[in-house]
Design a protein around this motif. Structure first.
Motif, PDB file in Angstrom:
ATOM      1  N   HIS A 109       0.825  -1.217   0.000  1.00 21.87           N
ATOM      2  CA  HIS A 109       0.000   0.000   0.000  1.00 21.87           C
ATOM      3  C   HIS A 109       0.859   1.267   0.000  1.00 21.87           C
ATOM      4  O   HIS A 109       0.325   2.371   0.132  1.00 21.87           O
ATOM      5  CB  HIS A 109      -0.928   0.009   1.217  1.00 21.87           C
ATOM      6  N   LEU A 110       2.136   1.108  -0.172  1.00 20.02           N
ATOM      7  CA  LEU A 110       3.047   2.241  -0.100  1.00 20.02           C
ATOM      8  C   LEU A 110       2.817   3.220  -1.251  1.00 20.02           C
ATOM      9  O   LEU A 110       2.700   2.829  -2.411  1.00 20.02           O
ATOM     10  CB  LEU A 110       4.494   1.739  -0.159  1.00 20.02           C
ATOM     11  N   LYS A 111       2.756   4.522  -0.913  1.00 18.82           N
ATOM     12  CA  LYS A 111       2.634   5.589  -1.901  1.00 18.82           C
ATOM     13  C   LYS A 111       3.545   6.743  -1.481  1.00 18.82           C
ATOM     14  O   LYS A 111       3.431   7.240  -0.356  1.00 18.82           O
ATOM     15  CB  LYS A 111       1.192   6.100  -2.007  1.00 18.82           C
ATOM     16  N   ILE A 112       4.424   7.158  -2.371  1.00 20.53           N
ATOM     17  CA  ILE A 112       5.306   8.290  -2.108  1.00 20.53           C
ATOM     18  C   ILE A 112       5.298   9.205  -3.328  1.00 20.53           C
ATOM     19  O   ILE A 112       5.398   8.733  -4.463  1.00 20.53           O
ATOM     20  CB  ILE A 112       6.756   7.838  -1.816  1.00 20.53           C
ATOM     21  N   LYS A 113       5.183  10.508  -3.088  1.00 17.10           N
ATOM     22  CA  LYS A 113       5.239  11.487  -4.168  1.00 17.10           C
ATOM     23  C   LYS A 113       6.375  12.466  -3.916  1.00 17.10           C
ATOM     24  O   LYS A 113       6.702  12.767  -2.778  1.00 17.10           O
ATOM     25  CB  LYS A 113       3.915  12.246  -4.284  1.00 17.10           C
ATOM     26  N   VAL A 150       4.818  10.043   3.026  1.00 12.24           N
ATOM     27  CA  VAL A 150       4.628   8.605   2.818  1.00 12.24           C
ATOM     28  C   VAL A 150       3.175   8.249   3.070  1.00 12.24           C
ATOM     29  O   VAL A 150       2.609   8.575   4.114  1.00 12.24           O
ATOM     30  CB  VAL A 150       5.540   7.791   3.766  1.00 12.24           C
ATOM     31  N   GLY A 151       2.547   7.579   2.119  1.00 10.13           N
ATOM     32  CA  GLY A 151       1.178   7.116   2.264  1.00 10.13           C
ATOM     33  C   GLY A 151       1.119   5.600   2.317  1.00 10.13           C
ATOM     34  O   GLY A 151       2.017   4.906   1.844  1.00 10.13           O
ATOM     35  N   GLY A 152       0.065   5.075   2.917  1.00 12.71           N
ATOM     36  CA  GLY A 152      -0.148   3.637   2.946  1.00 12.71           C
ATOM     37  C   GLY A 152       0.501   2.913   4.097  1.00 12.71           C
ATOM     38  O   GLY A 152       0.331   1.698   4.239  1.00 12.71           O
ATOM     39  N   LEU A 153       1.270   3.622   4.929  1.00 10.14           N
ATOM     40  CA  LEU A 153       1.917   2.982   6.079  1.00 10.14           C
ATOM     41  C   LEU A 153       1.409   3.578   7.395  1.00 10.14           C
ATOM     42  O   LEU A 153       2.108   3.525   8.406  1.00 10.14           O
ATOM     43  CB  LEU A 153       3.445   3.142   5.986  1.00 10.14           C
TER      44      LEU A 153
END
Length: 295
Positions: A109-113, A150-153
């Motif tokens: 579920h990791l999302k990084i921009k 950081v998204g999803g964590l």
């Protein structure tokens, strides 16, 4: 940052247009001599910026392009899109957004921009028109990077790259690039020295428990100009190793690029990116695809 960059590009392009007259942009450069879109938005190869200025505007004109790139490995995907402007074949301004995601537990579920604003200045030489000189075209540049979190964590309480060990969520890469095109032998070579403390280009932040200073990293490209429209080559990029949770390794690729005309280029590559975090300790490799449209 993005609004300021675009405003500056518009102002500079307006000045260049006025100087070049009503026929600008003139698309006066040779096909493929603007390079393709590098993963961080600069003109060059896929992994490393070159000394070439993006676009096809000559020294009395300007050019611009937009690009979209995707890289997929066994466990991750990276999507990059952005714009770049070349002014009088001397100044380049760029903006890129990177979106990184995971597909394998525990990072599925990791999302990084990350946003990247770039500037490049040609300071010496001409890679195309100075064929009788051994001096390459030389440019200096900077890439200003801002990690967007950081998204999803969230279940692990991780929302920032600093919680993974990075010292900061923003930083600047400085580089010097030298590019030479040997038309007699249909070859292009480039060497770049980048001063950086970015972890995985900045996607995992900047600095860490193993180091927090700008380190010189070498990057190189070698390309064969098969004909006017096809280019094939290889690239290599060193990367710093600042994080204990990221056994970062150097990256390399083999690519082929097609330039059907001055408005479009398509690039495909097989890229090896090394390990990305200790949670998925697999040598990441996969397909790189990029499209660039402009003038």
């Amino acid at each position: 940052m993005r609004r300021a960059l675009l405003a500056g590009a518009a102002l500079l392009c307006g000045s260049a247009h006025a100087a070049a007259g009503p026929n600008a942009p003139d698309m006066g450069k040779l096909l493929a001599t603007g390079g393709v879109a590098q993963l961080e938005g600069a003109g060059g190869g896929g992994l490393t910026p070159w000394a070439l200025i993006t676009g096809y505007g000559s020294g009395a004109s300007w050019g611009a392009n937009a690009h979209a790139t995707t890289v997929r490995t066994q466990d991750y995907a990276l999507h990059t899109y952005g714009i770049a402007v070349g002014i009088t074949d001397r100044v380049e301004l760029s903006f890129a957004r990177q979106e990184f995601s995971g597909s394998l537990a525990p990072l599925d579920h990791l999302k990084i921009k990350q946003d990247i604003a770039g500037v490049k200045l040609r300071v010496l030489g001409d890679a195309v028109y100075e064929q009788d000189s051994g001096l390459p075209q030389i440019a200096v540049g900077a890439l200003v990077k801002k990690n967007k979190g950081v998204g999803g964590l969230g279940a692990l309480g991780v929302t920032s790259v600093t919680q993974l060990g990075a010292r900061d969520d923003g930083g600047i890469d400085f580089y010097v690039a030298a590019t030479k095109i040997d038309l007699a032998h249909s070859l292009l070579w480039n060497g770049t020295v980048r001063f950086t403390k970015a972890n995985q280009m900045g996607l995992l932040g900047f600095g860490g428990d193993r180091g927090n200073r700008l380190k010189p990293q070498f990057e190189a490209s070698l390309a064969w100009l098969i004909n006017r429209k096809w280019v094939a080559g290889v690239e290599y990029r060193m990367k710093p190793r600042n994080l204990g949770v990221d056994n970062e390794k150097d990256a390399y690729d083999a690519f082929v690029a097609w330039f059907p005309n001055k408005n479009l280029s398509l690039t495909a590559a097989y890229a090896v990116l090394g390990d990305i975090t200790v949670f998925n300790p697999t040598n990441q490799r996969g397909l790189y695809l990029s499209a660039q449209a402009g003038f």
